[in-house]
Design an enzyme around this catalytic site. Structure first.
Site, PDB file in Angstrom:
ATOM      1  N   ASP A  53       0.845  -1.198   0.000  1.00 17.14           N
ATOM      2  CA  ASP A  53       0.000   0.000   0.000  1.00 17.14           C
ATOM      3  C   ASP A  53       0.885   1.255   0.000  1.00 17.14           C
ATOM      4  OD1 ASP A  53       0.887  -0.636   2.618  1.00 17.14           O
ATOM      5  OD2 ASP A  53      -0.628   0.678   3.492  1.00 17.14           O
TER       6      ASP A  53
ATOM      7  N   HIS B 121       2.025  -9.042  -3.055  1.00 17.03           N
ATOM      8  CA  HIS B 121       0.982  -8.004  -3.052  1.00 17.03           C
ATOM      9  C   HIS B 121       1.644  -6.622  -3.044  1.00 17.03           C
ATOM     10  CE1 HIS B 121      -3.023  -6.431  -1.982  1.00 17.03           C
ATOM     11  NE2 HIS B 121      -2.388  -5.609  -1.165  1.00 17.03           N
TER      12      HIS B 121
ATOM     13  N   ASP C 102       1.216 -17.771  -3.323  1.00 17.21           N
ATOM     14  CA  ASP C 102       1.944 -16.738  -4.061  1.00 17.21           C
ATOM     15  C   ASP C 102       0.999 -16.089  -5.067  1.00 17.21           C
ATOM     16  OD1 ASP C 102       3.899 -15.094  -5.062  1.00 17.21           O
ATOM     17  OD2 ASP C 102       4.715 -16.624  -6.413  1.00 17.21           O
TER      18      ASP C 102
ATOM     19  N   GLU D 274       2.204 -10.261   1.191  1.00 18.79           N
ATOM     20  CA  GLU D 274       2.590  -8.868   1.016  1.00 18.79           C
ATOM     21  C   GLU D 274       4.098  -8.727   1.275  1.00 18.79           C
ATOM     22  OE1 GLU D 274      -0.160  -6.104   2.750  1.00 18.79           O
ATOM     23  OE2 GLU D 274       0.849  -4.373   1.887  1.00 18.79           O
TER      24      GLU D 274
HETATM   25  O1  9MR Z   1       2.534  -6.513   9.747  1.00 21.13           O
HETATM   26  C1  9MR Z   1       1.249  -6.137  10.225  1.00 21.13           C
HETATM   27  C2  9MR Z   1       0.657  -7.294  10.994  1.00 21.13           C
HETATM   28  O2  9MR Z   1       1.429  -7.567  12.138  1.00 21.13           O
HETATM   29  C3  9MR Z   1      -0.783  -6.979  11.378  1.00 21.13           C
HETATM   30  O3  9MR Z   1      -1.370  -8.120  11.971  1.00 21.13           O
HETATM   31  C4  9MR Z   1      -1.580  -6.561  10.131  1.00 21.13           C
HETATM   32  C5  9MR Z   1      -3.020  -6.183  10.437  1.00 21.13           C
HETATM   33  O4  9MR Z   1      -3.104  -5.058  11.248  1.00 21.13           O
HETATM   34  O5  9MR Z   1      -0.945  -5.458   9.516  1.00 21.13           O
HETATM   35  C6  9MR Z   1       0.359  -5.741   9.068  1.00 21.13           C
HETATM   36  O6  9MR Z   1       0.896  -4.601   8.503  1.00 21.13           O
HETATM   37  C7  9MR Z   1       0.325  -4.144   7.287  1.00 21.13           C
HETATM   38  C8  9MR Z   1      -0.167  -2.731   7.533  1.00 21.13           C
HETATM   39  O7  9MR Z   1      -1.248  -2.737   8.397  1.00 21.13           O
HETATM   40  C9  9MR Z   1      -0.522  -1.994   6.251  1.00 21.13           C
HETATM   41  N1  9MR Z   1       0.546  -2.093   5.277  1.00 21.13           N
HETATM   42  C10 9MR Z   1       0.920  -3.460   4.983  1.00 21.13           C
HETATM   43  C11 9MR Z   1       1.411  -4.147   6.225  1.00 21.13           C
HETATM   44  C12 9MR Z   1       1.914  -5.556   5.915  1.00 21.13           C
HETATM   45  O8  9MR Z   1       0.898  -6.423   5.525  1.00 21.13           O
END
Ligand code: 9MR
Length: 736
Positions: free
Chosen positions: A340, A660, A708, A717
């Protein structure tokens, strides 16, 4: 859910009983999620011009007048798996407040949008059940079920219920093949180090393995050790040890019976490229600067994102989220967090900290490669400053911009995050992002992360740029004071539209970590008393940073009292011992073994963070078992795992390549690039929080909860805090 559907569900056990003799392929597998809207709208969506909501258990959308093509107004669900050559049956109930004919479509979500079925559906105010069949010509994990309602002369409301798509021969969660049962480090093994493979094999007795060189000649043979049932993967695993082979070469394979591993190298320095590529990840994801072809090549170059050029709305003057404050800040620069375009102080500071620690380690271990200007292909490659610091500074400068201005009540605190108002679709280059962006309220956690990274920055740049060092120190100490004045301002979990929440309601660990960094840099006694946390087997993450205090103490022992240093070193060795045990106890060499038996979001970073602690233990003790275990952790990441999957793009014949990411969206649009080499996928995640994972992996064993696919943000991601951890470990294994 309608009465008919309830009846059908109630009758299901009976159907199964009388159908005992039916062959497996005659079972009907449901392919849509939440077709009854019992659990709200997710994962259904509607076009931006057709707002939708769940009303009396149905999904209803307001269809506007004035569009031309059917697909200009849709309700649908993506990430539906379809198999080539299989028939599918679509059923649903629908009504419309005006008599209209819409289209029911099952098709590929991405171009060429090949359809399994496209049928006209005449609707009236009376809900009516429909049933259509079609055969898929394509296999995909990214199918789409949609009602296309564009082209309406008058506006009306369309309602949908009991949507079901059945068909396919593969039971949800089944049908995955992982290639060879002989699992190796697909990049390769260091010539002088241990070399092991994991083999899925049902035999209770050792079996014979053969090592073949690049031309298929047998180099040596041996027999496996039976490791047994591996809990996290569900596999019965053997281990082959071919450490004695030290001949450098490419294209080796390990063979058991008729099963041949992926090819791999035996090399003097297998990790020199990964060390650079894992750091290059950060330049690729810089905001506020063009990513130039002369550094990354044509395929990965792109215009600067969020520099105040339309259609971007920022980030040169970003307002506060309405109701939180009334100013705007220039928060351009920094790194995008992940797939994102959000920028988050908590996670960004941790990633910058880990890069700065990579530098401090290089300095203290005389690892000159890590200190090199020109190590990376970045604009600052010839500025006489180590490139790893140039990259970290790109983020630190951004963190400083996230501070609340001096004349405001919360002056000195840091805004928690800045991101889009709504999630954007894929693909989306940063420069094309049209969403309004907002500063979200300050938080104590973000403020303390800024204090920690700021103190570390002050210490490091005292040598390279004293003015910048002073700026970092002032920001860090002011942040510390602000956090103490506002110790319980938490980022809410619900704030997760258009960006992640990074929510945290316990900041005692952030206080302790920041205090350790501030004490290390300033030597002021008041900070030392606030260092209260210890490294435990739970390790650290963006949310739990307490363990980092011990890592800071161990990094800078001369700056801490000896009664702090010795216990911290002891804890690091003890926790590392636990990781070595967990790695050796499993069929696949993962040093991270969660006590609840489930892998969390970003589990590959739990692996690299555990490897970092073992690396620290090696630096403290020079005991080879720690170093060997760090190397074997790399085996796990590079293919010696339950999926025969390298989680690092570009490294290994079966490497993740559909992570992602809104720019690296090759899976959706072949004109766009795949991830550049060295990008770490989040990896197995028992939580299956996204629809692709939910559709394709139900019932997965923890180590196999991974796909994947670009749509699987919860397993596939990328993120700055994961790649910073990979970069630390890659530097460690390269620098031995
Ligand atoms: O790495 C984060 C993980 O520990 C959390 O459980 C999750 C949900 O809140 O979010 C992950 O971080 C994401 C972030 O919220 C938005 N950008 C992408 C991050 C990686 O997936």
């Amino acid at each position: 859910m309608s009465a008919t559907a309830r009846l059908f569900t109630a009758a299901l056990p009976l159907v199964l009983l009388v159908g005992l003799a039916t062959p497996a392929h005659a079972e009907t597998y449901e392919r849509v999620l939440n077709g009854t809207f019992d659990s709200g709208k997710t994962p259904w969506w509607s076009s931006g011009n057709s707002p939708s909501r769940v009303e009396s258990g149905r999904l209803c959308a307001d269809i506007p007048a004035g569009t031309v093509n059917p697909w200009e107004s849709m309700i649908g669900q993506n990430d539906v798996p379809l198999e080539a050559g299989q028939p599918y049956t679509l059923r649903f109930t629908a009504s419309a407040t005006k008599p209209v004919t819409v289209r029911a479509v099952v098709a590929l979500a991405d171009p060429p949008s090949t359809a399994t079925l496209t049928k006209p559906v005449p609707l009236t105010a009376e809900p009516k059940a429909f049933e259509f069949t079609g055969t898929s010509t394509r296999a995909t994990t990214r199918g789409q079920v949609a009602i296309q309602a564009g082209g309406a002369k008058e506006a009306y409301t369309l309602c949908l219920d009991d949507v079901s798509l059945t068909g396919g021969a593969i039971r949800p969660g089944d049908g995955w093949t992982y290639g060879s049962p002989v699992r190796v480090n697909q990049l390769g093994y260091a010539a002088t180090e241990d070399k092991r493979a994991s083999i899925v094999n049902a035999s209770a007795q050792p079996v014979t393995w053969r090592l073949l060189d690049g031309v298929g000649e047998v180099v040596t043979t041996g027999s496996t050790t039976v490791k047994g049932d591996d809990a996290m993967s569900g596999d019965h695993v053997h281990i082959a040890d071919f450490s004695r082979v030290r001949t450098v070469g490419t294209g080796y394979t390990l063979v058991v019976g008729a099963d041949v591993s992926e090819p791999f190298d035996i090399a003097r320095s297998p990790y020199d490229a990964l060390r650079r590529d894992s750091l290059a990840y950060f330049y690729h994801n810089r905001s506020g600067i063009p990513i130039e072809a002369k550094y990354v090549g044509d395929t990965h170059s792109r215009p600067a994102g969020h520099v105040g050029v339309a259609p971007n709305k920022g980030d040169t003057s970003v307002p506060c989220l309405p109701g939180t404050c009334d100013y705007s800040l220039d928060v351009s620069g920094g790194w995008y967090d992940a797939g994102d375009h959000g920028k988050y102080v908590v996670n960004g500071a941790l990633a910058a900290w880990q890069l700065m620690d990579t530098y401090e380690r290089s300095l203290r271990t005389l690892d000159f490669e890590g200190l090199r200007d020109g190590l990376l292909a970045i604009p600052e490659q010839a500025n006489r400053v180590p490139d790893v610091l140039d990259e970290a500074r790109w983020e630190v400068e951004f963190l400083l911009k996230m501070r609340v201005p001096a004349n405001e009540p919360l002056a000195g605190m840091a805004h928690h995050k800045i991101h889009d108002l709504a999630w954007t679709g894929h693909p989306m280059l940063p420069s094309n992002d049209p969403q309004p962006r907002y500063l979200h309220a300050p938080s104590t956690a973000a403020t303390l992360n800024l204090a920690a990274a700021g103190a570390q920055c002050a210490r490091i740049w005292a040598l390279w740029d004293p003015a910048f060092s002073r700026k970092c120190l002032a920001a860090a100490e002011t942040a510390w004071q602000a956090a103490n004045a506002h110790p319980d301002v938490y980022a809410p979990r619900e704030d997760s539209v258009g960006g992640g929440p990074y929510d945290d309601t316990d900041v005692s660990d952030e206080f302790s970590w920041a205090a350790a960094e501030l004490y290390a840099t300033t030597g002021k006694r008041a900070y030392l008393g606030r260092v209260t946390t210890k490294l435990t087997p739970a390790g650290f993450s963006w949310k739990d940073t307490g363990a980092l205090a011990d890592l800071t103490i161990a990094r800078l022992p001369e700056r801490f009292p000896v009664d702090r240093v010795l216990p911290a070193r002891k804890r690091i060795l003890a926790v590392a011992d636990g990781h070595v045990r967990d790695l050796r106890g499993q069929g696949y060499p993962n040093p991270s073994l969660p006590t609840d038996g489930a892998y969390a979001w970003g589990s590959t970073s739990a692996t690299t963070n555990a490897a970092m602690i073992m690396g620290m233990a090696y630096d403290l003790s020079f005991r080879s078992e720690y170093r060997d275990a760090v190397l074997e952790s790399m085996d796990y990441l590079l293919g010696r795992n339950g999926l025969n999957q390298s989680f690092i793009s570009g490294y290994g014949d079966r490497a993740s390549h559909n992570q992602h990411h809104r720019h690296w969206s090759h899976q959706i649009n072949s004109a766009l690039p795949s991830p550049p080499p060295g990008s770490l996928a989040g990896g197995p995640n028992s939580g299956l929080q996204d629809p692709v994972a939910q559709q394709n992996l139900p019932g997965c064993k923890p180590a196999k909860c991974y796909i994947d696919d670009i749509g699987s943000w919860s397993t596939n991601e990328v993120a700055v805090n994961w790649n910073s951890s990979l970069a630390w470990v890659a530097a460690f294994v390269d620098a031995r």
